[in-house]
Design a protein around this motif. Structure first.
Motif, PDB file in Angstrom:
ATOM      1  N   MET A 169       0.841  -1.198   0.000  1.00 25.54           N
ATOM      2  CA  MET A 169       0.000   0.000   0.000  1.00 25.54           C
ATOM      3  C   MET A 169       0.872   1.243   0.000  1.00 25.54           C
ATOM      4  O   MET A 169       1.761   1.384   0.831  1.00 25.54           O
ATOM      5  CB  MET A 169      -0.894   0.009   1.245  1.00 25.54           C
ATOM      6  N   LYS A 170       0.628   2.127  -0.940  1.00 28.64           N
ATOM      7  CA  LYS A 170       1.357   3.388  -1.001  1.00 28.64           C
ATOM      8  C   LYS A 170       0.671   4.435  -0.123  1.00 28.64           C
ATOM      9  O   LYS A 170      -0.558   4.475  -0.040  1.00 28.64           O
ATOM     10  CB  LYS A 170       1.419   3.905  -2.442  1.00 28.64           C
ATOM     11  N   VAL A 171       1.476   5.260   0.516  1.00 26.51           N
ATOM     12  CA  VAL A 171       0.945   6.338   1.345  1.00 26.51           C
ATOM     13  C   VAL A 171       1.200   7.660   0.633  1.00 26.51           C
ATOM     14  O   VAL A 171       2.348   7.992   0.303  1.00 26.51           O
ATOM     15  CB  VAL A 171       1.596   6.350   2.735  1.00 26.51           C
ATOM     16  N   ILE A 172       0.122   8.409   0.398  1.00 23.80           N
ATOM     17  CA  ILE A 172       0.216   9.694  -0.297  1.00 23.80           C
ATOM     18  C   ILE A 172      -0.051  10.807   0.704  1.00 23.80           C
ATOM     19  O   ILE A 172      -1.106  10.847   1.335  1.00 23.80           O
ATOM     20  CB  ILE A 172      -0.805   9.786  -1.448  1.00 23.80           C
ATOM     21  N   GLY A 173       0.902  11.698   0.864  1.00 22.00           N
ATOM     22  CA  GLY A 173       0.712  12.847   1.741  1.00 22.00           C
ATOM     23  C   GLY A 173      -0.060  13.937   1.023  1.00 22.00           C
ATOM     24  O   GLY A 173       0.191  14.215  -0.156  1.00 22.00           O
ATOM     25  N   LEU A 174      -1.019  14.525   1.712  1.00 24.14           N
ATOM     26  CA  LEU A 174      -1.802  15.639   1.173  1.00 24.14           C
ATOM     27  C   LEU A 174      -1.678  16.804   2.146  1.00 24.14           C
ATOM     28  O   LEU A 174      -2.035  16.680   3.321  1.00 24.14           O
ATOM     29  CB  LEU A 174      -3.271  15.238   1.008  1.00 24.14           C
ATOM     30  N   THR A 175      -1.166  17.926   1.664  1.00 30.09           N
ATOM     31  CA  THR A 175      -0.949  19.057   2.562  1.00 30.09           C
ATOM     32  C   THR A 175      -1.210  20.369   1.834  1.00 30.09           C
ATOM     33  O   THR A 175      -1.561  20.383   0.654  1.00 30.09           O
ATOM     34  CB  THR A 175       0.492  19.009   3.144  1.00 30.09           C
ATOM     35  N   GLY A 176      -1.050  21.461   2.547  1.00 31.34           N
ATOM     36  CA  GLY A 176      -1.277  22.776   1.964  1.00 31.34           C
ATOM     37  C   GLY A 176      -1.683  23.767   3.032  1.00 31.34           C
ATOM     38  O   GLY A 176      -1.883  23.421   4.199  1.00 31.34           O
TER      39      GLY A 176
ATOM     40  N   GLY B 266     -13.229   5.898  -3.156  1.00 32.02           N
ATOM     41  CA  GLY B 266     -12.959   4.651  -2.437  1.00 32.02           C
ATOM     42  C   GLY B 266     -11.579   4.541  -1.831  1.00 32.02           C
ATOM     43  O   GLY B 266     -11.168   3.448  -1.412  1.00 32.02           O
ATOM     44  N   ILE B 267     -10.856   5.649  -1.763  1.00 29.66           N
ATOM     45  CA  ILE B 267      -9.502   5.641  -1.203  1.00 29.66           C
ATOM     46  C   ILE B 267      -9.567   6.119   0.245  1.00 29.66           C
ATOM     47  O   ILE B 267     -10.121   7.187   0.516  1.00 29.66           O
ATOM     48  CB  ILE B 267      -8.567   6.555  -2.020  1.00 29.66           C
ATOM     49  N   PRO B 268      -9.026   5.350   1.201  1.00 31.00           N
ATOM     50  CA  PRO B 268      -9.079   5.777   2.601  1.00 31.00           C
ATOM     51  C   PRO B 268      -8.225   7.010   2.861  1.00 31.00           C
ATOM     52  O   PRO B 268      -7.136   7.149   2.308  1.00 31.00           O
ATOM     53  CB  PRO B 268      -8.539   4.565   3.374  1.00 31.00           C
ATOM     54  N   VAL B 269      -8.740   7.901   3.697  1.00 30.91           N
ATOM     55  CA  VAL B 269      -8.037   9.132   4.044  1.00 30.91           C
ATOM     56  C   VAL B 269      -7.883   9.204   5.560  1.00 30.91           C
ATOM     57  O   VAL B 269      -8.860   9.076   6.299  1.00 30.91           O
ATOM     58  CB  VAL B 269      -8.797  10.381   3.546  1.00 30.91           C
ATOM     59  N   ILE B 270      -6.660   9.373   6.015  1.00 29.99           N
ATOM     60  CA  ILE B 270      -6.388   9.625   7.427  1.00 29.99           C
ATOM     61  C   ILE B 270      -6.300  11.132   7.608  1.00 29.99           C
ATOM     62  O   ILE B 270      -5.420  11.777   7.030  1.00 29.99           O
ATOM     63  CB  ILE B 270      -5.078   8.955   7.871  1.00 29.99           C
ATOM     64  N   ASP B 271      -7.205  11.688   8.374  1.00 32.99           N
ATOM     65  CA  ASP B 271      -7.286  13.134   8.592  1.00 32.99           C
ATOM     66  C   ASP B 271      -6.484  13.482   9.841  1.00 32.99           C
ATOM     67  O   ASP B 271      -6.901  13.176  10.962  1.00 32.99           O
ATOM     68  CB  ASP B 271      -8.748  13.530   8.748  1.00 32.99           C
TER      69      ASP B 271
ATOM     70  N   GLY C  41      -4.724  -5.295   3.646  1.00 28.66           N
ATOM     71  CA  GLY C  41      -4.368  -5.767   2.315  1.00 28.66           C
ATOM     72  C   GLY C  41      -5.372  -5.409   1.245  1.00 28.66           C
ATOM     73  O   GLY C  41      -5.330  -5.952   0.137  1.00 28.66           O
ATOM     74  N   ARG C  42      -6.260  -4.459   1.544  1.00 24.79           N
ATOM     75  CA  ARG C  42      -7.341  -4.152   0.610  1.00 24.79           C
ATOM     76  C   ARG C  42      -7.102  -2.902  -0.232  1.00 24.79           C
ATOM     77  O   ARG C  42      -7.861  -2.632  -1.150  1.00 24.79           O
ATOM     78  CB  ARG C  42      -8.659  -3.967   1.382  1.00 24.79           C
ATOM     79  N   HIS C  43      -6.065  -2.144   0.102  1.00 27.73           N
ATOM     80  CA  HIS C  43      -5.934  -0.824  -0.520  1.00 27.73           C
ATOM     81  C   HIS C  43      -4.631  -0.676  -1.310  1.00 27.73           C
ATOM     82  O   HIS C  43      -3.559  -1.025  -0.819  1.00 27.73           O
ATOM     83  CB  HIS C  43      -6.002   0.263   0.550  1.00 27.73           C
ATOM     84  N   GLU C  44      -4.781  -0.136  -2.512  1.00 26.33           N
ATOM     85  CA  GLU C  44      -3.607   0.174  -3.327  1.00 26.33           C
ATOM     86  C   GLU C  44      -2.879   1.388  -2.766  1.00 26.33           C
ATOM     87  O   GLU C  44      -1.658   1.480  -2.806  1.00 26.33           O
ATOM     88  CB  GLU C  44      -4.056   0.459  -4.767  1.00 26.33           C
TER      89      GLU C  44
END
Length: 218
Positions: A1-8, A25-30, A106-109
């Protein structure tokens, strides 16, 4: 699973981007929600904050008064740094636990970590790619005055406490400019996700080819 950082920056439109990502359908950790959960559930963290900023930041029931704390730290860079030094370790620990919990399914790309202080907290170190959302100052000011019900002065203090565009652009692989409508940011986000997925798959393919070459596999 790749982790993508989102910031701004505050008011740039990260929340709008996150909502589109979740709808795909992509999980987001806030990280903001993580911060709220930490101060709500971990009495040690609240105690550390009260020791640093006095008990005036607490409500009568001993919970954290976030608005009172914000009035202290967002008009004083030294106090903001003090806050971050105290709370970041708690947040980073909880973020890591949530990332690992998602990975184990194991469910998320990919999963997205939405964190306004991604770089300052060091959470960018667990991200495979980083996306920054930026917007011009006038747009950001208008948005946070309406969203957070702040005075013009309070909103300007929030903006002044954050990093400039170049800080985010120079540290990110992808940048979304959000100076337009809700439809525009939705389309930009969908296009970015497709580009991001394609780039990650290409990198995985190259990595696999390099691995096979180094081991002599055919």
């Amino acid at each position: 699973m790749k982790v993508i950082g989102l910031t701004g920056q505050t008011g740039a439109g990260k929340t709008s981007v996150s909502e589109v990502i979740r709808s795909r359908g992509i999980p987001v950790i806030d990280a903001d929600q993580v911060s709220r959960d930490v101060v709500a559930k971990q009495k040690e963290c609240v105690a550390d904050l009260a020791l640093a900023f006095s008990i005036t930041i607490l409500n009568a029931d001993g919970t954290l008064n976030r608005k009172r704390l914000a009035s202290i730290v967002f008009c004083d860079p030294a106090q903001l740094r003090r806050l971050n030094t105290i709370i970041f370790p708690y947040i980073v620990r909880e973020v890591n636990e949530r990332v690992e919990a998602l990975r184990k399914t194991g469910r998320h790309e990919m999963a997205v970590l939405d964190a306004p202080t991604l770089f300052e907290s060091g959470c960018d170190s667990i991200c495979d790619k980083v996306v920054s959302v930026i917007a011009n100052e006038t747009e950001r000011l208008n948005r946070i005055v309406i969203r957070d019900r702040l005075t013009d002065e309070e909103a300007r203090n929030r903006i002044a406490s954050q990093q400039p565009d170049d800080f985010y652009v120079s540290r990110s692989q992808y940048v979304i400019e959000n100076n337009g409508s809700a439809d525009e940011i939705r389309l930009k986000t969908i296009e970015l996700l497709e580009r991001l997925k394609g780039d990650l798959r290409k990198e995985d393919a190259r990595s696999e080819e390099n691995h096979q070459g180094s081991t002599g596999a055919f």
